[in-house]
Design a protein around this motif. Structure first.
Motif, mmCIF file in Angstrom:
data_model
loop_
_atom_site.group_PDB
_atom_site.id
_atom_site.type_symbol
_atom_site.label_atom_id
_atom_site.label_comp_id
_atom_site.label_asym_id
_atom_site.label_seq_id
_atom_site.Cartn_x
_atom_site.Cartn_y
_atom_site.Cartn_z
ATOM 1 N N PHE A 1 -59.777 46.341 2.363
ATOM 2 C CA PHE A 1 -58.499 46.355 3.076
ATOM 3 C C PHE A 1 -57.516 47.311 2.423
ATOM 4 O O PHE A 1 -57.619 47.666 1.251
ATOM 5 N N ILE A 2 -56.533 47.729 3.233
ATOM 6 C CA ILE A 2 -55.377 48.484 2.759
ATOM 7 C C ILE A 2 -54.178 47.954 3.541
ATOM 8 O O ILE A 2 -54.273 47.730 4.749
ATOM 9 N N GLU A 3 -53.060 47.736 2.847
ATOM 10 C CA GLU A 3 -51.881 47.160 3.481
ATOM 11 C C GLU A 3 -50.661 47.972 3.075
ATOM 12 O O GLU A 3 -50.499 48.324 1.908
ATOM 13 N N ALA A 4 -49.798 48.266 4.040
ATOM 14 C CA ALA A 4 -48.555 48.990 3.779
ATOM 15 C C ALA A 4 -47.388 48.215 4.376
ATOM 16 O O ALA A 4 -47.512 47.620 5.448
ATOM 17 N N ARG A 5 -46.248 48.258 3.675
ATOM 18 C CA ARG A 5 -45.052 47.545 4.139
ATOM 19 C C ARG A 5 -43.899 48.536 4.322
ATOM 20 O O ARG A 5 -43.695 49.431 3.490
ATOM 21 N N TYR A 6 -43.165 48.330 5.412
ATOM 22 C CA TYR A 6 -42.056 49.210 5.758
ATOM 23 C C TYR A 6 -40.850 48.385 6.205
ATOM 24 O O TYR A 6 -40.981 47.236 6.630
ATOM 25 N N SER A 7 -39.684 49.004 6.135
ATOM 26 C CA SER A 7 -38.524 48.544 6.892
ATOM 27 C C SER A 7 -38.012 49.761 7.657
ATOM 28 O O SER A 7 -38.356 50.897 7.338
ATOM 29 N N PHE A 8 -37.178 49.504 8.671
ATOM 30 C CA PHE A 8 -36.682 50.607 9.477
ATOM 31 C C PHE A 8 -35.164 50.670 9.424
ATOM 32 O O PHE A 8 -34.488 49.628 9.454
ATOM 33 N N MET A 9 -34.646 51.874 9.343
ATOM 34 C CA MET A 9 -33.209 52.109 9.331
ATOM 35 C C MET A 9 -32.857 52.949 10.551
ATOM 36 O O MET A 9 -33.451 54.014 10.767
ATOM 37 N N ARG A 10 -31.927 52.453 11.360
ATOM 38 C CA ARG A 10 -31.495 53.215 12.528
ATOM 39 C C ARG A 10 -30.512 54.297 12.098
ATOM 40 O O ARG A 10 -29.493 54.019 11.460
ATOM 41 N N CYS A 11 -30.841 55.540 12.460
ATOM 42 C CA CYS A 11 -30.003 56.676 12.093
ATOM 43 C C CYS A 11 -29.027 57.034 13.208
ATOM 44 O O CYS A 11 -27.905 57.477 12.944
ATOM 45 N N ALA A 12 -29.474 56.870 14.446
ATOM 46 C CA ALA A 12 -28.639 57.194 15.600
ATOM 47 C C ALA A 12 -29.271 56.580 16.835
ATOM 48 O O ALA A 12 -30.446 56.232 16.853
ATOM 49 N N GLY A 13 -28.488 56.460 17.884
ATOM 50 C CA GLY A 13 -29.001 55.924 19.135
ATOM 51 C C GLY A 13 -28.891 54.413 19.204
ATOM 52 O O GLY A 13 -28.735 53.735 18.182
ATOM 53 N N GLN A 14 -28.980 53.893 20.408
ATOM 54 C CA GLN A 14 -28.866 52.462 20.643
ATOM 55 C C GLN A 14 -30.218 51.770 20.515
ATOM 56 O O GLN A 14 -31.259 52.362 20.765
ATOM 57 N N GLN A 15 -30.171 50.515 20.128
ATOM 58 C CA GLN A 15 -31.395 49.713 20.112
ATOM 59 C C GLN A 15 -31.931 49.558 21.527
ATOM 60 O O GLN A 15 -31.169 49.278 22.458
ATOM 61 N N PRO A 16 -33.248 49.705 21.738
ATOM 62 C CA PRO A 16 -33.814 49.403 23.046
ATOM 63 C C PRO A 16 -33.603 47.923 23.380
ATOM 64 O O PRO A 16 -33.548 47.066 22.491
ATOM 65 N N LEU A 17 -33.475 47.629 24.671
ATOM 66 C CA LEU A 17 -33.214 46.260 25.115
ATOM 67 C C LEU A 17 -34.270 45.294 24.610
ATOM 68 O O LEU A 17 -33.941 44.219 24.086
ATOM 69 N N ALA A 18 -35.563 45.659 24.764
ATOM 70 C CA ALA A 18 -36.631 44.745 24.350
ATOM 71 C C ALA A 18 -36.549 44.449 22.855
ATOM 72 O O ALA A 18 -36.732 43.310 22.421
ATOM 73 N N GLU A 19 -36.267 45.468 22.059
ATOM 74 C CA GLU A 19 -36.154 45.278 20.604
ATOM 75 C C GLU A 19 -34.986 44.357 20.270
ATOM 76 O O GLU A 19 -35.091 43.462 19.415
ATOM 77 N N ARG A 20 -33.862 44.552 20.950
ATOM 78 C CA ARG A 20 -32.678 43.749 20.664
ATOM 79 C C ARG A 20 -32.888 42.284 21.048
ATOM 80 O O ARG A 20 -32.452 41.371 20.344
ATOM 81 N N LEU A 21 -33.583 42.050 22.167
ATOM 82 C CA LEU A 21 -33.827 40.683 22.603
ATOM 83 C C LEU A 21 -34.762 39.940 21.657
ATOM 84 O O LEU A 21 -34.641 38.731 21.462
ATOM 85 N N ILE A 22 -35.705 40.652 21.067
ATOM 86 C CA ILE A 22 -36.682 40.015 20.177
ATOM 87 C C ILE A 22 -36.098 39.793 18.782
ATOM 88 O O ILE A 22 -36.180 38.701 18.215
ATOM 89 N N PHE A 23 -35.482 40.841 18.211
ATOM 90 C CA PHE A 23 -35.065 40.794 16.818
ATOM 91 C C PHE A 23 -33.578 40.512 16.623
ATOM 92 O O PHE A 23 -33.132 40.291 15.499
ATOM 93 N N GLY A 24 -32.821 40.534 17.716
ATOM 94 C CA GLY A 24 -31.385 40.385 17.574
ATOM 95 C C GLY A 24 -30.717 41.739 17.446
ATOM 96 O O GLY A 24 -31.342 42.752 17.110
ATOM 97 N N LYS A 25 -29.420 41.777 17.695
ATOM 98 C CA LYS A 25 -28.703 43.041 17.666
ATOM 99 C C LYS A 25 -28.419 43.472 16.236
ATOM 100 O O LYS A 25 -27.926 42.695 15.420
ATOM 101 N N HIS A 26 -28.769 44.714 15.934
ATOM 102 C CA HIS A 26 -28.449 45.300 14.641
ATOM 103 C C HIS A 26 -27.061 45.948 14.713
ATOM 104 O O HIS A 26 -26.777 46.718 15.628
ATOM 105 N N LYS A 27 -26.223 45.653 13.781
ATOM 106 C CA LYS A 27 -24.855 46.150 13.792
ATOM 107 C C LYS A 27 -24.809 47.651 13.524
ATOM 108 O O LYS A 27 -25.637 48.198 12.803
ATOM 109 N N ASP A 28 -23.826 48.290 14.159
ATOM 110 C CA ASP A 28 -23.576 49.700 13.900
ATOM 111 C C ASP A 28 -22.821 49.815 12.580
ATOM 112 O O ASP A 28 -21.667 49.397 12.453
ATOM 113 N N LEU A 29 -23.461 50.355 11.564
ATOM 114 C CA LEU A 29 -22.864 50.451 10.229
ATOM 115 C C LEU A 29 -22.118 51.758 10.013
ATOM 116 O O LEU A 29 -21.712 52.067 8.896
ATOM 117 N N GLN A 30 -21.978 52.542 11.111
ATOM 118 C CA GLN A 30 -21.193 53.779 11.076
ATOM 119 C C GLN A 30 -21.598 54.694 9.919
ATOM 120 O O GLN A 30 -20.772 55.125 9.109
#
Length: 382
Positions: free
Chosen positions: A207-236
Motif C-alpha cells: 500500500f501507499i497512502e497520501a494525505r492532503y488538505s485543500f486551501m481555496r485561493c479564489a472562486g466560490q465553493q461549488p453548491l454540492a461541496e458546500r452542502l456536503i462539507f459546510g460553507k468555508h468562510k472567505d478569509l480575504q
C-alpha cells in the motif's frame, strides 16, 4: 541565448531491466475484482463480462447463488452467455450442451451419459455491496485472499452512489490520477481555484497512502461541496486552516479516498477498483462506491443527490479526458516517457510494478488450466 536541445529535456530513460515500463505491467489476477453490478444480472439469466481478455459468463439461477464459467462452449467456442439457464445449469444455444455450476458438462442431448466431454473453467464468485466479484487468478488462493471493505455500503448513516465508467487507458493511469491531488488546476472550472497541501504519507509492501488538505485561493465553493462539507468562510487572502483531511490510499489493487472533518469524523468514503477488460489492458472498467454522510436534516441528502451526481460526473469527465490523452501519448511514443518528480507518485509506481505482473510473464489463461473432470453431477439438474 543558448537553446535547450530535446536530448537535454528528455530525462526519462527508455524502459529496460532497471526501468520497467509501468504501462506494460498487467494487473495481478490473484485478487477479487468486481465485474458487474448485481442489479444487471436477473434471475434465470446470464451476463457476459471479461477480465483482461478472458471471457466470463455470470449465471444467476432461479434458486441459489451466482456462479461464473469461462464464456465459451468447448464444442464450437460459442459464448455460453448466449445460452439459456435451466435450474442450476446453463445450456449452450447451439447444440444444447449443458454445464453445471462446477463447470462440468452434464448433458449433451445426442450422446449417452458415458460419453460426456470435459467441462469448462469456473471462477470463484462473491456478491457484496451491490457488486458481483470474481477471482480470475489461481482459485486455490481465493479463500485466503482478503476481500475489500466496500466504503460504507452497510452503514445506514451514509448514502452510497454507484458509478462504473469505462476509460480507454491502462489501469495504472487511474491510480496515478487520484493519488496526485496536485492536479486540481485541471478542475478549476468545476471547483474554482484551490490548492492541495500535502500533509504526509505512509507506505508498506502492498500500500501507499497520501494525505492532503485543500486551501481555496479564489472562486466560490461549488453548491454540492458546500452542502456536503459546510460553507468555508472567505478569509480575504489569509491562509485557510485545515478543515478537512483527504486521505488517498492504494491498497493493491484497490483505491480509496476518505474525507474526514477537523474532528476526525468521516464525511465521505470512496472505494474504487480498476478492472482491465482487454488482453493488452488498455481499456479499463472502473467500479466505484461513493458513500456520503447523511446530514442531520432529514431527506436533505435526497435533495442534494442530483447536484452531487452532476458535480462528480463533471469532475470525472475531465479526469477521463486527461488519462486518455496520457494513454494516447504512450501509444505514440511506444514507451513510458513520464518525468515524475512527486515522491508519492514515484512510490505508487514502484508499488504497482512490484504487485503487478510484467507482460512477459502472463497470468494463466482459461486455455492453460486443466478442464474439470467428466461430470459426477446428475443430469436431472438440467
Amino acid at each position: 541565448m543558448n537553446q535547450i536541445s530535446p536530448a537535454q529535456t528528455d530525462i526519462t530513460p527508455e524502459p529496460g531491466p532497471h526501468h520497467p515500463d509501468l504501462r506494460l505491467v498487467n494487473a495481478n489476477p490473484d485478487f477479487w475484482y468486481p465485474v458487474a453490478w448485481s442489479a444487471d444480472l436477473k434471475r434465470d439469466k446470464t451476463l457476459a463480462v471479461s477480465y483482461a481478455g478472458t471471457p466470463i459468463v455470470l449465471v444467476r439461477p432461479d434458486e441459489g447463488s451466482v456462479f461464473a464459467l469461462y464464456d465459451r462452449c468447448p464444442h464450437r467456442q460459442v459464448p455460453l452467455s448466449k445460452g439459456t439457464v435451466n435450474g442450476q445449469t446453463v445450456r449452450c444455444c447451439y447444440h444444447g450442451w449443458a454445464f453445471g455450476r462446477s463447470g462440468r458438462c452434464i448433458d449433451v442431448p445426442y450422446l449417452g451419459k458415458g460419453k460426456l466431454p470435459n467441462g469448462v473453467r469456473t471462477f470463484p464468485v462473491r456478491e457484496a455491496g451491490g457488486l458481483i466479484f470474481v477471482f480470475p487468478g489461481d482459485p486455490e488462493k481465493a479463500d485466503s485472499t482478503p476481500f475489500p471493505k466496500l466504503a460504507q455500503t452497510d452503514n445506514p448513516k451514509y448514502k452510497t452512489k454507484h458509478f462504473s465508467p469505462r476509460v480507454n487507458c491502462h489501469y495504472t493511469f487511474m491510480h496515478e490520477n487520484l493519488m496526485d491531488m496536485n492536479h486540481q488546476f485541471l478542475h478549476r472550472r468545476q471547483m474554482g481555484q484551490i490548492k492541495a497541501r500535502f500533509l504526509g504519507q505512509d507506505k508498506g509492501e502492498d500500500f501507499i497512502e497520501a494525505r492532503y488538505s485543500f486551501m481555496r485561493c479564489a472562486g466560490q465553493q461549488p453548491l454540492a461541496e458546500r452542502l456536503i462539507f459546510g460553507k468555508h468562510k472567505d478569509l480575504q487572502g489569509k491562509e485557510q486552516p485545515v478543515e478537512e483531511v483527504v486521505t488517498i490510499r492504494t491498497e493493491y489493487p484497490y483505491q480509496t479516498l476518505r474525507i474526514t472533518d477537523k474532528d476526525g469524523d468521516l464525511i465521505m468514503d470512496l472505494w474504487a477498483a480498476y478492472v482491465p477488460l482487454d488482453k493488452d489492458e488498455r481499456v479499463t472498467q472502473s467500479f466505484g462506491l461513493l458513500s456520503i454522510l447523511r446530514p442531520q436534516t432529514p431527506f436533505l441528502i435526497d435533495v442534494i443527490w442530483p447536484a452531487l451526481g452532476w458535480f462528480t460526473n463533471r469532475i470525472f469527465l475531465e479526469d477521463k479526458e486527461i488519462v486518455e490523452l496520457e494513454q494516447a501519448a504512450w501509444n505514440e511514443a511506444g514507451y513510458d516517457r513520464n518525468v515524475e518528480i512527486f515522491p508519492v507518485v514515484k512510490a505508487l509506481r514502484e508499488l504497482l510494478i512490484r504487485c503487478g505482473i510484467p507482460q512477459d510473464m502472463p497470468p494463466a489463461t482459461a486455455e492453460k488450466q486443466p478442464a474439470p473432470p467428466t461430470p459426477a453431477e446428475p443430469a436431472t439438474s438440467a
